[in-house]
Design a protein around this motif. Structure first.
Motif, PDB file in Angstrom:
ATOM      1  N   ILE A   6      19.894  43.929 -11.379  1.00 15.33           N
ATOM      2  CA  ILE A   6      18.781  42.884 -11.906  1.00 15.33           C
ATOM      3  C   ILE A   6      17.836  42.830 -10.691  1.00 15.33           C
ATOM      4  O   ILE A   6      18.308  42.122  -9.551  1.00 15.33           O
ATOM      5  CB  ILE A   6      19.418  41.304 -11.966  1.00 15.33           C
ATOM      6  N   PRO A   7      16.777  43.539 -10.713  1.00 15.94           N
ATOM      7  CA  PRO A   7      15.785  43.417  -9.553  1.00 15.94           C
ATOM      8  C   PRO A   7      15.062  42.197  -9.471  1.00 15.94           C
ATOM      9  O   PRO A   7      14.956  41.446 -10.248  1.00 15.94           O
ATOM     10  CB  PRO A   7      14.554  44.497 -10.264  1.00 15.94           C
ATOM     11  N   TYR A   8      15.020  41.945  -8.064  1.00 19.77           N
ATOM     12  CA  TYR A   8      14.376  40.556  -7.573  1.00 19.77           C
ATOM     13  C   TYR A   8      13.575  40.814  -6.313  1.00 19.77           C
ATOM     14  O   TYR A   8      13.718  41.890  -5.576  1.00 19.77           O
ATOM     15  CB  TYR A   8      15.501  39.696  -7.516  1.00 19.77           C
ATOM     16  N   LYS A   9      12.872  39.655  -6.303  1.00 19.36           N
ATOM     17  CA  LYS A   9      11.856  39.624  -4.906  1.00 19.36           C
ATOM     18  C   LYS A   9      12.156  38.376  -4.443  1.00 19.36           C
ATOM     19  O   LYS A   9      11.973  37.293  -5.299  1.00 19.36           O
ATOM     20  CB  LYS A   9      10.370  39.949  -5.301  1.00 19.36           C
ATOM     21  N   ILE A  10      12.195  38.177  -3.062  1.00 15.57           N
ATOM     22  CA  ILE A  10      12.180  37.100  -2.316  1.00 15.57           C
ATOM     23  C   ILE A  10      10.920  36.452  -2.133  1.00 15.57           C
ATOM     24  O   ILE A  10      10.069  37.161  -1.233  1.00 15.57           O
ATOM     25  CB  ILE A  10      13.121  37.108  -1.193  1.00 15.57           C
ATOM     26  N   ASN A  11      10.510  35.314  -2.491  1.00 16.21           N
ATOM     27  CA  ASN A  11       9.430  34.874  -2.689  1.00 16.21           C
ATOM     28  C   ASN A  11       9.407  33.606  -1.564  1.00 16.21           C
ATOM     29  O   ASN A  11       9.869  32.424  -2.049  1.00 16.21           O
ATOM     30  CB  ASN A  11       8.642  34.419  -3.970  1.00 16.21           C
ATOM     31  N   GLN A  44      13.296  41.255 -26.760  1.00 18.94           N
ATOM     32  CA  GLN A  44      12.498  42.240 -26.572  1.00 18.94           C
ATOM     33  C   GLN A  44      11.686  42.377 -25.423  1.00 18.94           C
ATOM     34  O   GLN A  44      10.561  43.060 -25.464  1.00 18.94           O
ATOM     35  CB  GLN A  44      12.275  42.966 -27.846  1.00 18.94           C
ATOM     36  N   ILE A  45      11.699  41.321 -24.257  1.00 19.81           N
ATOM     37  CA  ILE A  45      10.872  41.365 -23.095  1.00 19.81           C
ATOM     38  C   ILE A  45      11.351  42.205 -22.219  1.00 19.81           C
ATOM     39  O   ILE A  45      12.560  41.789 -21.271  1.00 19.81           O
ATOM     40  CB  ILE A  45      10.647  40.002 -23.050  1.00 19.81           C
ATOM     41  N   SER A  46      10.913  43.511 -21.633  1.00 21.58           N
ATOM     42  CA  SER A  46      11.393  43.954 -20.688  1.00 21.58           C
ATOM     43  C   SER A  46      10.742  44.205 -19.432  1.00 21.58           C
ATOM     44  O   SER A  46      11.278  44.300 -18.394  1.00 21.58           O
ATOM     45  CB  SER A  46      11.663  45.712 -21.408  1.00 21.58           C
ATOM     46  N   LYS A  47       9.651  43.743 -19.491  1.00 18.38           N
ATOM     47  CA  LYS A  47       8.392  43.767 -18.643  1.00 18.38           C
ATOM     48  C   LYS A  47       8.445  42.328 -17.688  1.00 18.38           C
ATOM     49  O   LYS A  47       7.680  41.695 -18.380  1.00 18.38           O
ATOM     50  CB  LYS A  47       7.334  44.138 -18.618  1.00 18.38           C
ATOM     51  N   TYR A  48       9.452  41.972 -16.833  1.00 16.32           N
ATOM     52  CA  TYR A  48       9.337  40.684 -16.115  1.00 16.32           C
ATOM     53  C   TYR A  48       9.642  40.934 -14.691  1.00 16.32           C
ATOM     54  O   TYR A  48      10.089  41.914 -14.177  1.00 16.32           O
ATOM     55  CB  TYR A  48      10.539  39.808 -16.811  1.00 16.32           C
ATOM     56  N   ARG A  49       9.427  39.628 -13.899  1.00 17.91           N
ATOM     57  CA  ARG A  49       9.841  39.754 -12.616  1.00 17.91           C
ATOM     58  C   ARG A  49      10.472  38.481 -12.200  1.00 17.91           C
ATOM     59  O   ARG A  49       9.979  37.521 -12.677  1.00 17.91           O
ATOM     60  CB  ARG A  49       8.277  39.912 -11.653  1.00 17.91           C
ATOM     61  N   LEU A  50      11.604  38.921 -11.423  1.00 14.45           N
ATOM     62  CA  LEU A  50      12.472  37.756 -11.010  1.00 14.45           C
ATOM     63  C   LEU A  50      11.984  37.345  -9.386  1.00 14.45           C
ATOM     64  O   LEU A  50      12.180  38.302  -8.711  1.00 14.45           O
ATOM     65  CB  LEU A  50      13.808  38.052 -11.091  1.00 14.45           C
ATOM     66  N   GLU A  51      11.532  36.282  -9.197  1.00 14.39           N
ATOM     67  CA  GLU A  51      11.151  35.550  -7.897  1.00 14.39           C
ATOM     68  C   GLU A  51      12.185  34.627  -7.457  1.00 14.39           C
ATOM     69  O   GLU A  51      12.547  33.809  -8.290  1.00 14.39           O
ATOM     70  CB  GLU A  51       9.758  35.216  -7.765  1.00 14.39           C
TER      71      GLU A  51
END
Length: 420
Positions: A245-250, A153-160
């Protein structure tokens, strides 16, 4: 006696969260044909030196290493991937199948400053997809990490995510990065000055604001990455987009272990504060070969269980383990007869708590009421003599006398009422 600093007991009310995470992971990963593996917590020290890297903080500062009675250098495992790779080689798993999908959950050990969600004995849930060069394997492991987090139930996350190229491309970049940073050596923080000589890529991870300002104008790793690496990375990004799946290039993400290549990624949770990384992973195509095994590509990740629990215990309501039936016995004859009743409860998988205290009935009834059980089952010498058991429904105070010969049928009839 107190536990060692940085090592915590896991108490019964906490174990339920651990079991919840284990069950969620097992259900999700089994569907994707991942099989659980359990490796020893003790390994030869050289395994981690060769895999993680001599220049890393883990090997230089954090490992629990000692000489055993056989004069061998032994280390408590600081992470899971190296042990999986060793198990893959020593058990010759490569003989049977081309691809192995493995998962694990267990304790790791690092000598670090203890803080919330980060202990010296910590636990990781991890997966390793061994045997495929295909970028779809990278996508699958990232997708599974997110499915595990969402199941908790973890919905607030950030994929880098980042492409760190292969070892040759990183060597070229290291040379360019050092040439740039050497001009600012005196302005770098102390850790970065040390890393400049032994592990310059780790400077990209520095949390020092002045160092980050200097890095803003530094050469980019992408400038040294060739078409094959970019093709692999770009296809991963396309698939993540297709999967929503939202992601950010770091571009500064490199991870702290030497064995990674091509793909590196982290999943972060905002609610954890500065120590916000909850999952980290990537591709490691050379590790198994480096450890003496056949040329075998692989990709995987690990999730920190303590950090995961810090989030889940706030949002998941797990019912505490409670007995359905509280058993009170009074008298010597009842002490023997009670085993017949217990066998019936076990047959119907009805949970119970047997009161061992030889206190009076009133005190035992008070404990029964405090236990959250549905029913109190009372067996005394009088009940035994007359071949019945007294049943009291604790919420309504309804009381019944059930013939012992019919007690099994009674359990069958009420099972659905008390087990929810």
């Amino acid at each position: 006696m107190q536990p060692l600093r940085g090592i915590k007991d896991i108490l019964p009310n906490e174990v339920q969260f651990w079991q919840y995470i284990y069950n969620q992971a097992n259900n999700i990963l089994t569907l994707s044909n991942y099989n659980e593996i359990r490796t020893p917590i003790l390994e030869q020290t050289n395994l981690f030196k060769r895999s993680i890297g001599d220049s890393t903080d883990i090997v230089n500062k954090e490992m629990y290493t000692f000489i055993d009675q056989g004069k061998r250098s032994i280390t408590l495992r600081p992470e899971g991937t190296a042990s999986i790779a060793r198990a893959f080689i020593s058990n010759k798993l490569y003989i049977h199948d081309n691809t192995h999908k493995l998962w694990y959950m267990g304790p790791m050990f690092r000598y670090e400053r203890p803080q919330k969600g980060r202990q010296r004995q910590f636990h990781q849930l991890g997966i390793e997809c061994i045997g495929s060069l295909n970028y779809i394997a990278d996508v699958e492991v990232i997708r599974l990490a997110i499915k595990v987090l969402e199941a908790c139930q973890i919905s607030k996350y950030r994929l880098e995510i980042n492409s760190i190229g292969n070892s040759e491309e990183r060597q070229i970049y290291k040379y360019e990065l050092v040439n740039y940073l050497i001009k600012y050596k005196e302005d770098l923080d102390s850790d970065s000055r040390k890393r400049l000589e032994v592990n310059p890529l780790r400077i990209l991870d520095s949390k020092n604001l002045r160092t980050q300002e200097i890095l803003n104008k530094a050469p980019k790793l992408t400038s040294c990455i060739q078409s094959e690496s970019l093709y692999h990375f770009n296809n991963i990004c396309k698939h993540l987009t297709y999967l929503n799946i939202p992601y950010k290039i770091n571009e500064k993400l490199v991870r702290g272990l030497d064995y990674y290549n091509y793909t590196a990624f982290e999943i972060k949770a905002d609610c954890l504060g500065s120590q916000d990384t909850i999952c980290g992973g990537g591709r490691y195509d050379k590790l198994i070969e480096c450890l003496g095994g056949p040329k075998t590509p692989a990709v995987g990740w690990a999730i920190g269980i303590e950090r995961l629990i810090m989030i889940t215990e706030k949002i998941i309501n797990i019912n505490k383990n409670r007995p359905n039936i509280y058993i009170i016995i009074q008298g010597l004859r009842a002490e023997q007869k009670i085993w017949d009743i217990i066998r019936m409860l076990e047959e119907y998988k009805i949970s119970f708590n047997l009161d061992f205290n030889k206190s009076n009935l009133r005190k035992q009834m008070k404990k029964a009421s405090q236990s959250s059980a549905d029913i109190c089952c009372i067996l005394g010498d009088n009940e035994v003599a007359n071949n019945y058991v007294t049943i009291k429904w604790l919420k309504t105070s309804k009381q019944q006398k059930i013939n012992l010969d019919k007690f099994k049928q009674y359990l069958h009839d009420i099972k659905n009422l008390i087990i929810t």
